[in-house]
Design a protein around this motif. Structure first.
Motif, short mmCIF file in Angstrom:
data_model
loop_
_atom_site.label_atom_id
_atom_site.label_comp_id
_atom_site.label_asym_id
_atom_site.label_seq_id
_atom_site.Cartn_x
_atom_site.Cartn_y
_atom_site.Cartn_z
N GLU A 115 106.92 75.08 33.70
CA GLU A 115 107.68 74.73 32.51
C GLU A 115 108.80 73.74 32.81
OE1 GLU A 115 108.90 78.26 30.46
OE2 GLU A 115 106.88 79.05 30.44
N CYS A 116 109.25 73.68 34.06
CA CYS A 116 110.32 72.77 34.44
C CYS A 116 109.79 71.45 35.02
CB CYS A 116 111.22 73.42 35.49
SG CYS A 116 112.08 74.89 34.93
N TYR A 117 108.50 71.41 35.34
CA TYR A 117 107.90 70.26 36.02
C TYR A 117 107.33 69.28 35.01
CZ TYR A 117 104.69 67.67 39.05
OH TYR A 117 104.00 66.70 39.72
N GLU A 118 107.72 68.02 35.12
CA GLU A 118 107.25 66.99 34.20
C GLU A 118 106.43 65.92 34.90
OE1 GLU A 118 110.70 65.52 32.22
OE2 GLU A 118 111.17 67.46 31.33
N ILE A 132 117.18 78.68 39.15
CA ILE A 132 118.43 78.81 38.41
C ILE A 132 118.19 79.39 37.01
CG2 ILE A 132 120.32 77.49 37.36
CD1 ILE A 132 120.00 75.55 39.80
N VAL A 133 117.19 78.87 36.31
CA VAL A 133 116.95 79.27 34.92
C VAL A 133 116.32 80.65 34.81
CG1 VAL A 133 115.65 78.69 32.82
CG2 VAL A 133 116.77 76.88 34.14
N ALA A 179 111.93 70.86 40.30
CA ALA A 179 111.52 71.80 39.26
C ALA A 179 111.58 73.23 39.78
CB ALA A 179 110.12 71.47 38.76
N ALA A 180 111.17 73.44 41.04
CA ALA A 180 111.25 74.78 41.63
C ALA A 180 112.70 75.23 41.72
CB ALA A 180 110.60 74.79 43.01
N ASP A 181 113.58 74.33 42.11
CA ASP A 181 115.01 74.66 42.19
C ASP A 181 115.56 74.99 40.81
OD1 ASP A 181 117.46 74.92 43.64
OD2 ASP A 181 118.08 72.95 42.90
N ILE A 189 99.62 68.80 44.68
CA ILE A 189 100.20 67.79 43.83
C ILE A 189 100.15 66.46 44.57
CG2 ILE A 189 101.74 69.38 42.65
CD1 ILE A 189 104.02 68.29 44.32
N ASN A 190 100.30 65.39 43.83
CA ASN A 190 100.36 64.06 44.41
C ASN A 190 101.60 63.95 45.28
OD1 ASN A 190 101.02 61.25 44.72
ND2 ASN A 190 99.56 60.82 43.07
N SER A 191 101.46 63.34 46.44
CA SER A 191 102.60 63.25 47.37
C SER A 191 103.79 62.52 46.76
CB SER A 191 102.18 62.57 48.67
OG SER A 191 101.75 61.24 48.42
N ASN A 192 103.55 61.65 45.77
CA ASN A 192 104.66 60.95 45.11
C ASN A 192 105.47 61.88 44.23
OD1 ASN A 192 103.78 58.56 46.29
ND2 ASN A 192 102.49 58.04 44.54
N ASP A 193 104.91 63.03 43.87
CA ASP A 193 105.57 63.96 42.96
C ASP A 193 106.24 65.14 43.67
OD1 ASP A 193 104.80 62.48 40.73
OD2 ASP A 193 102.92 63.57 40.51
#
Length: 70
Positions: free
Chosen positions: A3-6, A38-39, A32-34, A21-25
């Motif tokens: 939900e945090c990853y775009e 928090i959330v 997003a994990a961080d 995932i793609n290495s660029n991402d």
């Protein structure tokens, strides 16, 4: 985290419990994990829920694999 990853596409391997995932991402996924810690995983600044502990493990694993180029 999802939900945090775009970023780009994610590939899930439920049998091996892998996410690819793609290495660029990687940086964006790590952020997003961080953010998810928090959330969704913090009761307060000093205490993580069980979900927060799992998310922290995920964040640490991403960091570990990224630094070793696994």
């Amino acid at each position: 985290v999802i939900e945090c990853y775009e970023g780009g596409n994610l590939e899930f391997d439920d049998e091996k419990f892998n996410i690819k995932i793609n290495s660029n991402d990687i940086g964006e996924f790590q952020s997003a994990a961080d953010e998810a810690i928090i959330v969704y995983g913090m009761v307060n600044q000093d205490y993580l829920t069980d979900l927060g502990c799992e998310l922290q493990w995920l964040y640490d694993e991403i960091y570990y694999q990224t630094t070793l180029n696994v």
